[in-house]
Enzyme design. Structure first.
Site, PDB file in Angstrom:
ATOM      1  N   SER A 128      23.117  32.791 106.235  1.00  0.00           N
ATOM      2  CA  SER A 128      23.475  31.867 107.344  1.00  0.00           C
ATOM      3  C   SER A 128      22.955  32.192 108.551  1.00  0.00           C
ATOM      4  O   SER A 128      22.820  33.749 108.861  1.00  0.00           O
ATOM      5  CB  SER A 128      25.114  31.722 107.628  1.00  0.00           C
ATOM      6  N   LYS A 183      30.054  31.720 101.543  1.00  0.00           N
ATOM      7  CA  LYS A 183      29.233  30.954 102.131  1.00  0.00           C
ATOM      8  C   LYS A 183      29.585  29.266 102.215  1.00  0.00           C
ATOM      9  O   LYS A 183      29.461  28.959 103.192  1.00  0.00           O
ATOM     10  CB  LYS A 183      27.448  31.053 101.611  1.00  0.00           C
ATOM     11  N   HIS A 186      32.284  29.502 104.805  1.00  0.00           N
ATOM     12  CA  HIS A 186      31.815  29.561 105.981  1.00  0.00           C
ATOM     13  C   HIS A 186      31.226  28.127 106.461  1.00  0.00           C
ATOM     14  O   HIS A 186      31.310  27.661 107.787  1.00  0.00           O
ATOM     15  CB  HIS A 186      30.308  30.565 106.183  1.00  0.00           C
ATOM     16  N   ASN A 187      30.647  27.570 105.674  1.00  0.00           N
ATOM     17  CA  ASN A 187      30.024  26.130 106.255  1.00  0.00           C
ATOM     18  C   ASN A 187      31.066  24.922 106.288  1.00  0.00           C
ATOM     19  O   ASN A 187      31.098  24.311 107.256  1.00  0.00           O
ATOM     20  CB  ASN A 187      29.103  25.370 105.112  1.00  0.00           C
ATOM     21  N   GLU A 190      32.492  25.961 109.796  1.00  0.00           N
ATOM     22  CA  GLU A 190      31.522  25.315 110.673  1.00  0.00           C
ATOM     23  C   GLU A 190      31.886  23.833 110.914  1.00  0.00           C
ATOM     24  O   GLU A 190      31.926  23.408 112.159  1.00  0.00           O
ATOM     25  CB  GLU A 190      30.291  25.482 110.036  1.00  0.00           C
TER      26      GLU A 190
END
Ligand code: 2AM
Length: 482
Positions: A128, A183, A186-187, A190
């Site tokens: 990322s 991940k 994480h997105n 976000e």
């Protein structure tokens, strides 16, 4: 002389990662399906660097030190499976295949098992930080075959971002799909961070009628507070950015959001795990609603709203918005970490939550000072079941809640949509409620479907059915917890 690692796929992320590796003193071999890109890269950005080109996968594999490390930076999906099939016969036992693309973690779980069954090691790694991160230092989340970690570690921890104290923003996440799973989370986070920033912006723009310059000043102030983060920083800069005619460019950008699907994956996984990931869910739906531009325009004409004018103190309300934003952010991360905890349990993973927070401290899109607080919470109590129970979170939320309620109330009264800020508040109120109305829900379920219920005056785990109408029988349906 043989290369330390081979990279397949010279799109932006692949190219930048190769340049990052070469810049850190590693030797890299590169291959791309459309081989003209190899030549173009070697004669362009790769010129004079420790980068060697290969024009077939055989040639690429032949250029690598053992155990060979081959990293795929290609389009997620079928391309990865095709490459795995072609590469397996070219590699030897103990060689390592790495997928650095945006693969969905269930795919990575299957691929790890398959590649391991062929005697090779497999790693699925989240990368990322966008183009710039890949070049200067991304946040990296590798997981898969544990035996691969000692081999990839020196390269990955050299090229990744570093926190101020020098800690690398890359660590081993665990077996099979953990890297791509973390991940994905994480997105999702976000998406949530962006949504609550956008709602705060709309409140300032439409309720407080602030100009872009005034909002720029606010975000600059906020970036010097506990909200300090990459996304607040770029929002500050976006608000100051002027178009050719001197007007804010932001005002000329069409309000229809796109999405590539990682937020959706996160919410689907929350639904599968039964985790109340409400804020990120609202963030995904808000993008969908924004995309219905034509319908919104028509509906805005059909329902001429009489939105009352804001009559409060603008300066104190702007500060309330900052507090609401931070409170909602705390909730979003608590929800995200709760989802990770549940998925870890159902998949038999042991995720290190403090380490995950540390990896996200730098390099990636959600990097922020706040992640340090999460790291500290898990340092204090690695078995923490929910971040909201941590003393820092409790103290901070208690301080923020009154302002947060004022903001949500004002938004509702004035007809400004705040789906993420308000649903997070409802989650908070629900999570901190001893009594919810699910007693009625259970009664309804038992009434129409004999689904049974537990009683407050009987031990937990004992289920009762009542003949509510005097007509149906006394047969209870099988107990289930769906
Ligand atoms: P290309 O340049 O030949 O299209 C992003 O799309 C990257 O993935 C590009 O480097 C692209 O190669 C590569 N890619 C896409 N599909 C692929 C496939 N089936 N096999 C190998 N590389 C692929």
């Amino acid at each position: 002389k043989q290369s330390d690692i081979g990279i397949i796929g010279l799109a932006v992320m692949g190219e930048n990662l190769v340049l990052n590796m070469a810049g850190r003193g590693f030797t890299v071999s590169v291959y791309n399906r459309t081989t003209e890109k190899v030549t173009r890269f070697l004669e362009g950005r790769a010129e004079g660097k420790t980068i060697t080109g290969a024009y077939s996968l055989e040639e690429l594999v032949g250029q690598l030190k053992r155990p060979r490390m081959v990293m795929m930076m290609v389009k997620a999906g079928a391309a990865v499976d095709q490459l795995i099939e072609v590469l397996i016969p070219l590699l030897d036992k103990g060689d390592i295949l790495i997928d650095g693309g945006n693969s969905h973690y269930p795919d990575t779980m299957l691929r790890t098992a398959y590649v391991e069954s062929q005697g090779l090691l497999y790693v699925g790694t989240g990368v990322s930080g966008g183009e710039e991160g890949a070049l200067k230092g991304p946040s990296m989340m590798p997981g898969g075959s544990p035996a691969a970690w000692p081999h990839i570690r020196p390269i990955f921890q050299a090229i990744c971002a570093k926190v101020e104290d020098g800690s690398p923003c890359c660590d081993w996440m665990g077996k099979n799909g953990t890297g791509h799973f973390v991940k994905m989370i994480h997105n999702g986070i976000e998406y949530g961070d962006m949504q609550i920033i956008c709602e705060s912006y709309q409140l300032m723009r439409d309720l407080l009628r602030m100009t872009a310059d005034e909002m720029h000043d606010k975000f600059r102030e906020w970036n010097d507070s506990e909200l300090n983060s990459y996304l607040i920083e770029i929002t500050r800069d976006i608000l100051a950015f002027k178009d050719g005619d001197g007007a804010p460019l932001l005002d000329k950008i069409l309000d229809t959001a796109g999405q590539k699907g990682t937020g959706k994956w996160t919410v689907i996984s929350a639904l599968d795990e039964g985790a109340p990931l409400t804020l990120i869910g609202e963030a995904v739906f808000s993008r969908s609603l924004s995309a219905m531009k034509d319908e919104r325009v028509a509906a805005s004409k059909a329902y001429i709203s009489s939105r009352p004018h804001f009559s409060g103190n603008k300066a104190t309300f702007a500060d309330d918005i900052r507090k609401a934003l931070y409170a909602a952010k705390l909730i979003s991360y608590a929800q995200g970490f709760e989802l990770m905890r549940r998925a870890a349990k159902s998949n038999g993973w042991s995720l290190n939550y403090g380490r995950i927070a540390l990896i996200w401290r730098g390099g990636c899109i959600i990097r922020s000072v706040f992640l340090g607080k999460i790291k500290e919470a898990f340092d204090r109590n690695p078995a923490l079941s929910n971040l909201l129970l941590d003393p820092y979170f409790k103290r901070t939320l208690e301080e923020l809640v009154p302002a947060w309620r004022r903001v949500v109330s004002a938004a509702v009264t004035h007809g400004i949509p705040v789906p993420a800020l308000s649903s997070a508040l409802s989650y908070f109120d629900g999570y901190t409620s001893e009594f919810l109305p699910a007693n009625l829900l259970q009664a309804q379920r038992d009434y129409f479907g004999a689904h049974t219920f537990e009683r407050t005056d009987a031990p937990r785990g004992q289920f009762f059915h009542v003949n509510w109408t005097g007509e149906g029988g006394m047969t209870a349906s099988t107990v289930y917890n769906a």
